[in-house]
Design a protein around this motif. Structure first.
Motif, PDB file in Angstrom:
ATOM      1  N   SER A 202      21.824  11.251  -1.592  1.00  0.00           N
ATOM      2  CA  SER A 202      21.198  10.139  -2.325  1.00  0.00           C
ATOM      3  C   SER A 202      22.226   9.249  -3.010  1.00  0.00           C
ATOM      4  CB  SER A 202      20.194  10.659  -3.355  1.00  0.00           C
ATOM      5  OG  SER A 202      20.846  11.396  -4.364  1.00  0.00           O
ATOM      6  N   PHE A 203      23.424   9.767  -3.248  1.00  0.00           N
ATOM      7  CA  PHE A 203      24.472   8.963  -3.869  1.00  0.00           C
ATOM      8  C   PHE A 203      24.862   7.756  -3.008  1.00  0.00           C
ATOM      9  CE2 PHE A 203      26.595  12.176  -1.335  1.00  0.00           C
ATOM     10  CZ  PHE A 203      27.603  11.474  -0.685  1.00  0.00           C
ATOM     11  N   LEU A 204      24.483   7.760  -1.736  1.00  0.00           N
ATOM     12  CA  LEU A 204      24.801   6.645  -0.840  1.00  0.00           C
ATOM     13  C   LEU A 204      23.897   5.431  -1.050  1.00  0.00           C
ATOM     14  CD1 LEU A 204      25.416   8.635   2.485  1.00  0.00           C
ATOM     15  CD2 LEU A 204      27.137   7.667   0.934  1.00  0.00           C
ATOM     16  N   TYR A 205      22.757   5.623  -1.687  1.00  0.00           N
ATOM     17  CA  TYR A 205      21.841   4.499  -1.920  1.00  0.00           C
ATOM     18  C   TYR A 205      22.325   3.656  -3.089  1.00  0.00           C
ATOM     19  CZ  TYR A 205      18.547   6.984   1.067  1.00  0.00           C
ATOM     20  OH  TYR A 205      17.957   7.615   2.118  1.00  0.00           O
ATOM     21  N   LYS A 206      22.105   2.362  -2.980  1.00  0.00           N
ATOM     22  CA  LYS A 206      22.436   1.479  -4.103  1.00  0.00           C
ATOM     23  C   LYS A 206      21.398   1.604  -5.210  1.00  0.00           C
ATOM     24  CE  LYS A 206      25.264  -1.596  -1.435  1.00  0.00           C
ATOM     25  NZ  LYS A 206      25.155  -1.222  -0.056  1.00  0.00           N
ATOM     26  N   SER A 207      20.173   1.971  -4.832  1.00  0.00           N
ATOM     27  CA  SER A 207      19.114   2.177  -5.806  1.00  0.00           C
ATOM     28  C   SER A 207      18.418   3.501  -5.497  1.00  0.00           C
ATOM     29  CB  SER A 207      18.101   1.032  -5.735  1.00  0.00           C
ATOM     30  OG  SER A 207      17.022   1.265  -6.598  1.00  0.00           O
TER      31      SER A 207
ATOM     32  N   GLY B 193      16.386   4.645  -1.857  1.00  0.00           N
ATOM     33  CA  GLY B 193      15.831   5.922  -1.427  1.00  0.00           C
ATOM     34  C   GLY B 193      15.483   6.751  -2.646  1.00  0.00           C
ATOM     35  N   PHE B 194      14.968   7.922  -2.414  1.00  0.00           N
ATOM     36  CA  PHE B 194      14.575   8.795  -3.515  1.00  0.00           C
ATOM     37  C   PHE B 194      15.783   9.566  -4.061  1.00  0.00           C
ATOM     38  CE2 PHE B 194      10.496   8.354  -1.237  1.00  0.00           C
ATOM     39  CZ  PHE B 194       9.746   7.827  -2.284  1.00  0.00           C
TER      40      PHE B 194
ATOM     41  N   ARG C 150       4.092   7.329  -4.012  1.00  0.00           N
ATOM     42  CA  ARG C 150       5.558   7.481  -4.087  1.00  0.00           C
ATOM     43  C   ARG C 150       6.256   6.384  -3.303  1.00  0.00           C
ATOM     44  NH1 ARG C 150       4.708  13.191  -3.256  1.00  0.00           N
ATOM     45  NH2 ARG C 150       5.201  12.860  -1.065  1.00  0.00           N
ATOM     46  N   ASN C 151       5.757   6.090  -2.110  1.00  0.00           N
ATOM     47  CA  ASN C 151       6.382   5.052  -1.295  1.00  0.00           C
ATOM     48  C   ASN C 151       6.252   3.685  -1.948  1.00  0.00           C
ATOM     49  OD1 ASN C 151       7.171   6.959   0.532  1.00  0.00           O
ATOM     50  ND2 ASN C 151       5.546   6.539   1.984  1.00  0.00           N
ATOM     51  N   LEU C 152       5.117   3.431  -2.589  1.00  0.00           N
ATOM     52  CA  LEU C 152       4.964   2.173  -3.324  1.00  0.00           C
ATOM     53  C   LEU C 152       5.924   2.123  -4.511  1.00  0.00           C
ATOM     54  CD1 LEU C 152       1.094   1.734  -3.215  1.00  0.00           C
ATOM     55  CD2 LEU C 152       2.816   0.302  -2.077  1.00  0.00           C
ATOM     56  N   GLU C 153       6.170   3.260  -5.135  1.00  0.00           N
ATOM     57  CA  GLU C 153       7.138   3.304  -6.235  1.00  0.00           C
ATOM     58  C   GLU C 153       8.539   2.992  -5.730  1.00  0.00           C
ATOM     59  OE1 GLU C 153       4.577   6.606  -8.745  1.00  0.00           O
ATOM     60  OE2 GLU C 153       6.395   7.255  -7.709  1.00  0.00           O
ATOM     61  N   LEU C 154       8.847   3.424  -4.515  1.00  0.00           N
ATOM     62  CA  LEU C 154      10.172   3.164  -3.950  1.00  0.00           C
ATOM     63  C   LEU C 154      10.409   1.664  -3.768  1.00  0.00           C
ATOM     64  CD1 LEU C 154      12.816   4.325  -2.808  1.00  0.00           C
ATOM     65  CD2 LEU C 154      11.707   4.424  -0.592  1.00  0.00           C
TER      66      LEU C 154
ATOM     67  N   ARG D 203      22.838  -4.814  13.790  1.00  0.00           N
ATOM     68  CA  ARG D 203      22.673  -6.091  14.507  1.00  0.00           C
ATOM     69  C   ARG D 203      21.545  -6.938  13.929  1.00  0.00           C
ATOM     70  NH1 ARG D 203      23.662  -3.141  19.567  1.00  0.00           N
ATOM     71  NH2 ARG D 203      21.425  -2.863  19.634  1.00  0.00           N
ATOM     72  N   GLN D 204      20.555  -6.285  13.320  1.00  0.00           N
ATOM     73  CA  GLN D 204      19.421  -7.019  12.741  1.00  0.00           C
ATOM     74  C   GLN D 204      19.815  -7.754  11.461  1.00  0.00           C
ATOM     75  OE1 GLN D 204      16.727  -7.129  14.751  1.00  0.00           O
ATOM     76  NE2 GLN D 204      18.036  -5.803  15.987  1.00  0.00           N
ATOM     77  N   LYS D 205      20.888  -7.327  10.826  1.00  0.00           N
ATOM     78  CA  LYS D 205      21.398  -7.936   9.587  1.00  0.00           C
ATOM     79  C   LYS D 205      20.332  -7.993   8.495  1.00  0.00           C
ATOM     80  CE  LYS D 205      24.984 -10.341  11.945  1.00  0.00           C
ATOM     81  NZ  LYS D 205      25.697 -11.495  12.299  1.00  0.00           N
ATOM     82  N   PHE D 206      19.683  -6.852   8.273  1.00  0.00           N
ATOM     83  CA  PHE D 206      18.689  -6.772   7.212  1.00  0.00           C
ATOM     84  C   PHE D 206      19.368  -6.907   5.854  1.00  0.00           C
ATOM     85  CE2 PHE D 206      16.546  -4.076  10.507  1.00  0.00           C
ATOM     86  CZ  PHE D 206      15.492  -4.951  10.750  1.00  0.00           C
ATOM     87  N   SER D 207      18.704  -7.550   4.923  1.00  0.00           N
ATOM     88  CA  SER D 207      19.251  -7.654   3.573  1.00  0.00           C
ATOM     89  C   SER D 207      18.851  -6.451   2.726  1.00  0.00           C
ATOM     90  CB  SER D 207      18.774  -8.946   2.900  1.00  0.00           C
ATOM     91  OG  SER D 207      17.357  -8.980   2.850  1.00  0.00           O
ATOM     92  N   ARG D 208      17.723  -5.818   3.068  1.00  0.00           N
ATOM     93  CA  ARG D 208      17.219  -4.677   2.300  1.00  0.00           C
ATOM     94  C   ARG D 208      16.753  -3.589   3.263  1.00  0.00           C
ATOM     95  NH1 ARG D 208      16.947  -6.933  -2.559  1.00  0.00           N
ATOM     96  NH2 ARG D 208      15.684  -5.520  -3.763  1.00  0.00           N
ATOM     97  N   VAL D 209      17.086  -2.340   2.923  1.00  0.00           N
ATOM     98  CA  VAL D 209      16.644  -1.195   3.710  1.00  0.00           C
ATOM     99  C   VAL D 209      16.078  -0.160   2.750  1.00  0.00           C
ATOM    100  CG1 VAL D 209      17.403   0.737   5.160  1.00  0.00           C
ATOM    101  CG2 VAL D 209      18.289  -1.557   5.592  1.00  0.00           C
ATOM    102  N   TYR D 210      14.867   0.303   3.047  1.00  0.00           N
ATOM    103  CA  TYR D 210      14.203   1.331   2.253  1.00  0.00           C
ATOM    104  C   TYR D 210      14.066   2.578   3.111  1.00  0.00           C
ATOM    105  CZ  TYR D 210      12.994  -2.577  -0.691  1.00  0.00           C
ATOM    106  OH  TYR D 210      13.069  -3.671  -1.497  1.00  0.00           O
ATOM    107  N   SER D 211      14.459   3.694   2.567  1.00  0.00           N
ATOM    108  CA  SER D 211      14.357   4.947   3.300  1.00  0.00           C
ATOM    109  C   SER D 211      13.342   5.839   2.601  1.00  0.00           C
ATOM    110  CB  SER D 211      15.718   5.635   3.354  1.00  0.00           C
ATOM    111  OG  SER D 211      15.604   6.830   4.076  1.00  0.00           O
ATOM    112  N   PHE D 212      12.214   6.065   3.256  1.00  0.00           N
ATOM    113  CA  PHE D 212      11.145   6.870   2.683  1.00  0.00           C
ATOM    114  C   PHE D 212      11.347   8.355   2.944  1.00  0.00           C
ATOM    115  CE2 PHE D 212       9.435   2.662   3.589  1.00  0.00           C
ATOM    116  CZ  PHE D 212       9.043   2.306   2.319  1.00  0.00           C
TER     117      PHE D 212
END
Length: 124
Positions: A71-76, A64-65, A89-93, A35-44
């Motif tokens: 992990s195959f579900l992440y676009k990056s 994600g890492f 590590r989180n900054l690298e993500l 519902r938030q319609k985020f354009s980017r999601v980061y999973s730490f």
């Protein structure tokens, strides 16, 4: 760290071992994020739940890492380096985006901060 950033629209905590451990809670958090319609999601986190939540978020970009379950579900996917501090590590993500909004050498900034902090003394 990211919760206070002016560049982060929302920081969402998910208590998968506490109050939100049910399957119903899982679907509720997915619906909330969609519902938030985020354009980017980061999973730490590297759990399969976090990967699934990111995948079902509706965001065009998810990261994600590489050692995350599913992990195959992440676009990056970013290489998880166990030798680096968790903050590094989180900054690298979020590395690509952090360079766009703050084009500085994050690693040297972080190293300088940690060195300066270790030089401080405490009087008891």
């Amino acid at each position: 760290l990211f919760e206070c950033s002016p560049f982060v629209d929302e920081f969402i905590a998910y208590d998968k071992h506490g109050e939100q451990k049910s399957i119903k809670s899982f679907f509720n958090i997915v619906k909330f994020i969609r519902r938030q319609k985020f354009s980017r999601v980061y999973s730490f986190h590297r759990s399969f739940r976090s990967s699934l939540i990111s995948c079902f978020s509706g965001a065009k970009f998810t990261a994600g890492f590489d050692t995350s379950n599913f992990s195959f579900l992440y676009k990056s996917r970013v290489k998880y380096n166990p030798d680096h501090h968790e903050v590094a590590r989180n900054l690298e993500l979020i590395g690509e985006d952090i360079r766009m909004i703050a084009p500085v050498d994050i690693k040297s900034q972080l190293a300088n901060f940690l060195i300066d902090r270790s030089k401080r003394t405490t009087n008891v």
